[in-house]
Design a protein around this motif. Structure first.
Motif: not given
Lengths: 264, 241
Positions: B213-231
């Protein structure tokens, strides 16, 4: 004043002796070299020069052909051993190195057993009129057999040092495997292959034990040196040995240049 | 358009499975995932360096699953850039064109044009070892783009760059993509790449595509937790911008 450490004194003394031990025989060879005997052997006495020149020609022709044979058969094998993973690869790698470990006379006997008139391949070679006993071909085979491992091992190291990603990228850009080999792999491994060829040639030039067993005639310089040592003594052998030593030193210098350029 | 169906790839004990993945022409797909997730395996399978156990890969409707790499019209920029060290920069860029039978003069003219576009026209006579990391990266990109591939594969292309050069490189690739409209699949472990570069994101987790999906939508998925600092870092950069 600082005192030298005892172990350093001992190591320096041992090093000096080692250098002397290695340098002295070579220096002695050139010191005892008599230009008049050399001229007699190679230039103006037909009794000697016919034999000596023929032996020199045989030696260089046979060793050159042995290296060419090693290159034709050994480079593809080196590439496969460096690049492909398959069952039995370790066994083949060990087999390749066996001629290096065999006593030279045993190597000669092994070549006879394989390609001689009573050897394993006799049913094929005899009808074709191929004989190796006391023939030029026998010398080439004996030289190739003992020097092939050096060519294969050195080329293998060269191929292994080429990053496989370079080959992958070249293929993705549209190059066929043969084009990748010719334009990427071979040019990057060529210095190792050249070093392997030089070392292999030096090894072929120095071979005598296997040649004595397979083909005493036509005589190579090494065989002739042994013969003349018992017939005419040391001065005549030195006349034969010095050209070989000079060629060996030239080959060694060439090898150093190749290695140095590879590191630049 | 690239279409992958029921793909299974095994490398030792690792298995990559892609049930379905479609990449339309002109898309910039960022394949996001941690080290060892299977991103490079996916790229190498698309390129033809790794043979799948089963499944199919189609490019523009043609099944390329069993075609060799050189017949797929795909170019790759690996993480190491893999520039040919014995060739000049110009020869590196010309390589793909030359092996495809383009004449030397035409290939060189094309290489000079693309080198000018990428700002490496002053280093064409140099050897790769004489270049900076950023220049090497641009040469690898120029070499891949010179052949106008149907799909451009980029394997962690910015990882070896310092932050400033990475920022420059992202901008360059993004601009090139807009200008030339090539299809790109970009494997990375950096979420910033996904946000700044992608049309869509495919998140790979332990050999499976867990999200597309889009990066914006990805940011709200549980997988994005791994990238919190980077986000957070991306948000800060965007805020500052």
């Amino acid at each position: 004043m600082r005192r030298a450490e005892p172990w350093l004194v001992v190591a320096s003394a041992a090093s000096s002796l080692a250098i002397l031990f290695l340098f002295l025989p070579l220096a002695a060879l050139f010191t005892m070299f008599d230009p008049r005997i050399f001229a007699k052997v190679f230039l103006y006495n037909p009794v000697f020069y016919r034999v000596a020149r023929a032996a020199m020609l045989t030696t260089f022709e046979a060793s050159g052909l042995a290296v060419a044979l090693n290159a034709c058969l050994g480079i593809p094998l080196a590439y496969i051993l460096a690049r492909k993973r398959f069952r039995g690869r370790g066994v083949i790698e060990s087999l390749v190195d066996v001629p290096l470990l065999l006593p030279h006379t045993v190597a000669g006997i092994a070549v006879l057993c394989a390609f001689g008139h009573a050897g394993l391949l006799a049913p094929i070679t005899k009808p074709l009129g191929i004989y190796i006993e006391d023939t030029f071909l026998g010398i080439v085979l004996a030289m190739a057999f003992v020097s092939a491992p050096i060519m294969i091992d050195t080329a293998k190291v060269g191929f292994a040092s080429v990053d496989p990603e370079l080959e992958m990228v070249a293929r993705s850009l549209g190059a066929s495997p043969s084009r990748v080999f010719a334009s990427i792999t071979l040019p990057l491994a060529i210095r190792s292959i050249a070093a392997g060829a030089i070392l292999s040639w030096a090894r072929a030039l120095s071979e005598v034990g296997a040649i004595l067993i397979v083909a005493y005639y036509p005589r190579t310089l090494n065989v002739l040196t042994i013969e003349w040592f018992s017939m005419y003594g040391l001065p005549y052998c030195i006349a034969l040995a010095v050209p070989l030593a000079l060629v060996s030193i030239a080959l060694f210098t060439l090898l150093r240049l190749v290695i140095q350029r590879a590191h630049d | 358009m690239l279409t992958i169906r029921n793909l299974v790839v095994r490398r030792g004990s690792f298995e990559l499975r892609v049930n379905h993945l479609a990449v339309p022409r002109g898309e910039y797909l960022v394949v996001l995932g941690r080290s060892g997730a299977g991103k490079t395996t996916l790229l190498y399978t698309i390129a033809g360096f790794v043979k799948p156990v089963s499944g199919s890969i189609e490019i523009d409707g043609v099944d390329v699953t069993h075609l060799p790499p050189e017949a797929r019209d795909i170019a790759i920029v690996p993480q190491s850039y893999a520039l040919f060290p014995h060739m000049s920069v110009l020869s590196n860029i010309c390589y793909g064109l030359r092996v495809r039978g383009v004449s030397k003069s035409v290939a060189e003219a094309r290489a000079r044009e693309i080198a000018r576009r990428l700002g490496i026209d002053r280093v064409l006579d140099k050897k790769p070892r004489q270049l900076s990391g950023g220049e090497q990266q641009r040469v690898a990109l120029a070499r891949a783009l010179a052949v106008e591939p149907k799909i451009l594969l980029l394997d962690e292309p910015f990882t070896n760059l310092d932050p400033e050069a990475r920022h420059e490189a992202r901008k360059l690739v993004r601009d090139l993509h807009r200008e030339l409209g090539f299809t790109a699949i970009h494997a990375t472990h950096m979420f910033t790449d996904a946000v700044t570069m992608s049309t869509r994101v495919a998140y790979v987790d332990r050999g499976r595509i867990a999200y597309v999906g889009t990066a914006r939508e990805f940011a709200s998925t549980p997988y994005a937790r791994r990238y919190v600092e980077e986000i957070r870092e991306v948000a800060r950069i965007l805020f500052e911008a």
